[in-house]
Design a protein around this motif. Structure first.
Motif, mmCIF file in Angstrom:
data_model
loop_
_atom_site.group_PDB
_atom_site.id
_atom_site.type_symbol
_atom_site.label_atom_id
_atom_site.label_comp_id
_atom_site.label_asym_id
_atom_site.label_seq_id
_atom_site.Cartn_x
_atom_site.Cartn_y
_atom_site.Cartn_z
ATOM 1 N N HIS A 117 39.094 16.633 -14.376
ATOM 2 C CA HIS A 117 40.117 15.915 -15.143
ATOM 3 C C HIS A 117 39.636 15.686 -16.560
ATOM 4 O O HIS A 117 38.433 15.681 -16.848
ATOM 5 C CB HIS A 117 40.487 14.581 -14.463
ATOM 6 C CG HIS A 117 39.375 13.580 -14.454
ATOM 7 N ND1 HIS A 117 39.187 12.673 -15.455
ATOM 8 C CD2 HIS A 117 38.396 13.351 -13.559
ATOM 9 C CE1 HIS A 117 38.139 11.916 -15.181
ATOM 10 N NE2 HIS A 117 37.630 12.322 -14.028
ATOM 11 N N TYR A 118 40.606 15.535 -17.430
ATOM 12 C CA TYR A 118 40.348 15.244 -18.834
ATOM 13 C C TYR A 118 41.456 14.306 -19.280
ATOM 14 O O TYR A 118 42.588 14.738 -19.514
ATOM 15 C CB TYR A 118 40.338 16.531 -19.656
ATOM 16 C CG TYR A 118 39.976 16.316 -21.101
ATOM 17 C CD1 TYR A 118 38.651 16.194 -21.487
ATOM 18 C CD2 TYR A 118 40.967 16.233 -22.070
ATOM 19 C CE1 TYR A 118 38.308 15.985 -22.811
ATOM 20 C CE2 TYR A 118 40.631 16.031 -23.400
ATOM 21 C CZ TYR A 118 39.305 15.896 -23.771
ATOM 22 O OH TYR A 118 38.975 15.690 -25.082
ATOM 23 N N GLY A 119 41.179 13.018 -19.313
ATOM 24 C CA GLY A 119 42.207 12.037 -19.650
ATOM 25 C C GLY A 119 43.328 12.051 -18.620
ATOM 26 O O GLY A 119 43.105 11.843 -17.433
ATOM 27 N N VAL A 128 45.042 14.674 -17.740
ATOM 28 C CA VAL A 128 45.165 16.025 -17.192
ATOM 29 C C VAL A 128 44.212 16.153 -16.005
ATOM 30 O O VAL A 128 43.038 15.810 -16.108
ATOM 31 C CB VAL A 128 44.826 17.088 -18.266
ATOM 32 C CG1 VAL A 128 44.927 18.483 -17.698
ATOM 33 C CG2 VAL A 128 45.739 16.921 -19.473
ATOM 34 N N ARG A 129 44.751 16.652 -14.862
ATOM 35 C CA ARG A 129 43.930 16.737 -13.650
ATOM 36 C C ARG A 129 44.299 17.996 -12.869
ATOM 37 O O ARG A 129 45.455 18.382 -12.808
ATOM 38 C CB ARG A 129 44.168 15.504 -12.770
ATOM 39 C CG ARG A 129 43.309 15.492 -11.527
ATOM 40 C CD ARG A 129 43.534 14.221 -10.728
ATOM 41 N NE ARG A 129 42.805 14.298 -9.474
ATOM 42 C CZ ARG A 129 41.707 13.625 -9.215
ATOM 43 N NH1 ARG A 129 41.194 12.813 -10.098
ATOM 44 N NH2 ARG A 129 41.108 13.760 -8.042
ATOM 45 N N ALA A 130 43.305 18.596 -12.228
ATOM 46 C CA ALA A 130 43.511 19.744 -11.348
ATOM 47 C C ALA A 130 42.670 19.537 -10.093
ATOM 48 O O ALA A 130 41.510 19.136 -10.182
ATOM 49 C CB ALA A 130 43.115 21.037 -12.036
ATOM 50 N N ASP A 131 43.285 19.787 -8.916
ATOM 51 C CA ASP A 131 42.616 19.573 -7.626
ATOM 52 C C ASP A 131 42.814 20.777 -6.719
ATOM 53 O O ASP A 131 43.887 21.383 -6.720
ATOM 54 C CB ASP A 131 43.234 18.385 -6.871
ATOM 55 C CG ASP A 131 42.927 17.059 -7.485
ATOM 56 O OD1 ASP A 131 41.920 16.462 -7.079
ATOM 57 O OD2 ASP A 131 43.699 16.615 -8.345
ATOM 58 N N ILE A 132 41.799 21.064 -5.921
ATOM 59 C CA ILE A 132 41.915 21.986 -4.793
ATOM 60 C C ILE A 132 41.258 21.295 -3.606
ATOM 61 O O ILE A 132 40.091 20.903 -3.672
ATOM 62 C CB ILE A 132 41.222 23.336 -5.054
ATOM 63 C CG1 ILE A 132 41.828 24.035 -6.256
ATOM 64 C CG2 ILE A 132 41.310 24.222 -3.807
ATOM 65 C CD1 ILE A 132 41.084 25.297 -6.672
ATOM 66 N N GLN A 180 46.820 21.385 -6.802
ATOM 67 C CA GLN A 180 47.676 20.522 -7.602
ATOM 68 C C GLN A 180 47.207 20.533 -9.039
ATOM 69 O O GLN A 180 46.006 20.480 -9.309
ATOM 70 C CB GLN A 180 47.626 19.094 -7.046
ATOM 71 C CG GLN A 180 48.372 18.081 -7.867
ATOM 72 C CD GLN A 180 48.347 16.710 -7.222
ATOM 73 O OE1 GLN A 180 48.668 16.572 -6.059
ATOM 74 N NE2 GLN A 180 47.967 15.700 -7.979
ATOM 75 N N ALA A 181 48.167 20.579 -9.953
ATOM 76 C CA ALA A 181 47.891 20.451 -11.383
ATOM 77 C C ALA A 181 48.804 19.360 -11.920
ATOM 78 O O ALA A 181 49.984 19.291 -11.550
ATOM 79 C CB ALA A 181 48.147 21.772 -12.098
ATOM 80 N N GLN A 182 48.257 18.506 -12.791
ATOM 81 C CA GLN A 182 49.034 17.358 -13.247
ATOM 82 C C GLN A 182 48.701 17.015 -14.688
ATOM 83 O O GLN A 182 47.540 17.013 -15.084
ATOM 84 C CB GLN A 182 48.722 16.159 -12.344
ATOM 85 C CG GLN A 182 49.444 14.902 -12.698
ATOM 86 C CD GLN A 182 49.149 13.784 -11.712
ATOM 87 O OE1 GLN A 182 48.387 13.955 -10.765
ATOM 88 N NE2 GLN A 182 49.744 12.637 -11.937
ATOM 89 N N ILE A 183 49.748 16.718 -15.448
ATOM 90 C CA ILE A 183 49.618 16.128 -16.778
ATOM 91 C C ILE A 183 50.563 14.939 -16.818
ATOM 92 O O ILE A 183 51.773 15.102 -16.617
ATOM 93 C CB ILE A 183 49.975 17.121 -17.908
ATOM 94 C CG1 ILE A 183 49.023 18.314 -17.920
ATOM 95 C CG2 ILE A 183 49.948 16.411 -19.266
ATOM 96 C CD1 ILE A 183 49.367 19.364 -18.960
#
Length: 84
Positions: free
Chosen positions: A19-21, A23-27, A49-52
């Motif tokens: 994650h960066y602030g 912004v997050r990505a998970d597997i 999952q990808a999230q902003i």
């Protein structure tokens, strides 16, 4: 929820994320195997999952194979979703 269910079933869990602030990505990959006198089951679920902020894209792929006295099943399920 996926992680809680996996831990309750003594499954193997692999979770990779960054994650960066906002912004997050998970597997997340969950593997469960059961071998008993009268049944066998193998299950693998992968969720990416990808999230902003409040915008999220998710895919979940689930494979399940079971065999018991009544027969056998093999199921492959793919779910996708986008939340804006």
């Amino acid at each position: 929820a996926l992680l809680q269910t996996a831990l309750a079933n003594a499954a193997t869990v692999d979770h990779q994320f960054t994650h960066y602030g906002e912004v997050r990505a998970d597997i997340i990959t969950v593997k469960t195997t059961v071998a008993e006198v009268d049944r066998a089951m193998a299950d693998m679920t992968t969720q990416i999952q990808a999230q902003i902020n409040d915008v999220t894209a998710v895919l979940e792929d689930k494979l399940t194979a079971t065999v018991n006295a009544e027969g056998a099943t093999a199921i492959h399920t793919l779910n996708t979703g986008v939340k804006v």
